[in-house]
Design a protein around this motif. Sequence first.
Motif, PDB file in Angstrom:
ATOM      1  N   HIS A 104      -5.711   3.278  10.010  1.00 55.27           N
ATOM      2  CA  HIS A 104      -4.782   2.399   9.311  1.00 55.27           C
ATOM      3  C   HIS A 104      -5.519   1.215   8.718  1.00 55.27           C
ATOM      4  O   HIS A 104      -6.383   0.633   9.334  1.00 55.27           O
ATOM      5  CB  HIS A 104      -3.701   1.883  10.261  1.00 55.27           C
ATOM      6  N   ASP A 131      -2.012  -0.906   4.170  1.00 57.87           N
ATOM      7  CA  ASP A 131      -1.005   0.114   4.448  1.00 57.87           C
ATOM      8  C   ASP A 131       0.168  -0.486   5.214  1.00 57.87           C
ATOM      9  O   ASP A 131       1.319  -0.187   4.934  1.00 57.87           O
ATOM     10  CB  ASP A 131      -1.593   1.266   5.269  1.00 57.87           C
ATOM     11  N   ILE A 132      -0.130  -1.337   6.189  1.00 55.93           N
ATOM     12  CA  ILE A 132       0.920  -1.954   6.991  1.00 55.93           C
ATOM     13  C   ILE A 132       1.750  -2.903   6.134  1.00 55.93           C
ATOM     14  O   ILE A 132       2.979  -2.901   6.206  1.00 55.93           O
ATOM     15  CB  ILE A 132       0.315  -2.664   8.217  1.00 55.93           C
ATOM     16  N   SER A 133       1.097  -3.706   5.296  1.00 55.01           N
ATOM     17  CA  SER A 133       1.857  -4.629   4.450  1.00 55.01           C
ATOM     18  C   SER A 133       2.699  -3.865   3.432  1.00 55.01           C
ATOM     19  O   SER A 133       3.814  -4.278   3.108  1.00 55.01           O
ATOM     20  CB  SER A 133       0.929  -5.624   3.752  1.00 55.01           C
ATOM     21  N   GLU A 134       2.194  -2.740   2.941  1.00 56.23           N
ATOM     22  CA  GLU A 134       2.983  -1.920   2.017  1.00 56.23           C
ATOM     23  C   GLU A 134       4.204  -1.333   2.723  1.00 56.23           C
ATOM     24  O   GLU A 134       5.281  -1.231   2.135  1.00 56.23           O
ATOM     25  CB  GLU A 134       2.127  -0.794   1.434  1.00 56.23           C
ATOM     26  N   CYS A 135       4.066  -0.991   3.974  1.00 54.86           N
ATOM     27  CA  CYS A 135       5.181  -0.478   4.760  1.00 54.86           C
ATOM     28  C   CYS A 135       6.260  -1.551   4.903  1.00 54.86           C
ATOM     29  O   CYS A 135       7.444  -1.291   4.700  1.00 54.86           O
ATOM     30  CB  CYS A 135       4.683  -0.035   6.130  1.00 54.86           C
ATOM     31  N   SER A 184       8.088  -2.023   1.663  1.00 59.03           N
ATOM     32  CA  SER A 184       9.076  -0.982   1.365  1.00 59.03           C
ATOM     33  C   SER A 184      10.351  -1.173   2.185  1.00 59.03           C
ATOM     34  O   SER A 184      11.443  -0.850   1.717  1.00 59.03           O
ATOM     35  CB  SER A 184       8.488   0.410   1.604  1.00 59.03           C
ATOM     36  N   ILE A 185      10.219  -1.702   3.391  1.00 61.39           N
ATOM     37  CA  ILE A 185      11.396  -1.970   4.222  1.00 61.39           C
ATOM     38  C   ILE A 185      12.232  -3.087   3.603  1.00 61.39           C
ATOM     39  O   ILE A 185      13.459  -3.030   3.579  1.00 61.39           O
ATOM     40  CB  ILE A 185      10.983  -2.330   5.666  1.00 61.39           C
ATOM     41  N   THR A 208      15.756  -5.478   8.534  1.00 64.48           N
ATOM     42  CA  THR A 208      14.535  -5.040   9.209  1.00 64.48           C
ATOM     43  C   THR A 208      14.865  -4.490  10.596  1.00 64.48           C
ATOM     44  O   THR A 208      14.381  -3.427  10.999  1.00 64.48           O
ATOM     45  CB  THR A 208      13.532  -6.203   9.315  1.00 64.48           C
ATOM     46  N   ARG A 250      16.672  -1.058  10.299  1.00 71.56           N
ATOM     47  CA  ARG A 250      15.759   0.039   9.917  1.00 71.56           C
ATOM     48  C   ARG A 250      14.809   0.401  11.051  1.00 71.56           C
ATOM     49  O   ARG A 250      14.490   1.572  11.256  1.00 71.56           O
ATOM     50  CB  ARG A 250      14.993  -0.329   8.655  1.00 71.56           C
TER      51      ARG A 250
END
Length: 188
Positions: free
Chosen positions: A25, A29-33, A36-37, A53, A56
Amino acid sequence: MCDWANRIEYSLWTQHCDEGRRFGHMTTDISECVNSILKGVRNLPVCSLVKETYGRLAELFVRKRREAEAQMGTGQQFSQHLVKCIEANLKTARCFTVTVYDRDNSEFTVAETTPTGSFSLGTYRVSLASRTCDCGYFQALHFPCPHALACCAYSRLTWEPYVHQVYRLSLVFSVYQMGFTPPIPDGF
């Protein structure tokens, strides 16, 4: 949530304690996740962001727990992602030539050869004991790279002991065991 996160070993989820381990990871990738939330609620008040948040996450935890439970029920030991990666690595490892340098300490060299075996594409040092390979993937992802798998096959060893516990379904299941309390309805 803080209490739950603090019960998980810091090296598994914080960058400053991971000793260079990222388990595949990247921070982006984490910030993009997270982005998207929050998509679609960015312009709403903070309370709405938190509720969205939370909702979800609750849905995700229920779904992921069911998936892990179903996979464990069929006798699977590792995540499907890991199994797919290992299968792809095993296919790649078929064209390698392994040389043992120290059987007691599991030290090898692995030469990547063309499918016809006519010439070498590169040579890598592999240490199963220290779980390292010159390619860097073994130590970065914490499961055997194609070179390490070739060494396992050559030595008639199973690859499972060389996989970090974070990929085990039992650990995945325990992460998603946490229950969520329904949020307080608006107007109270």
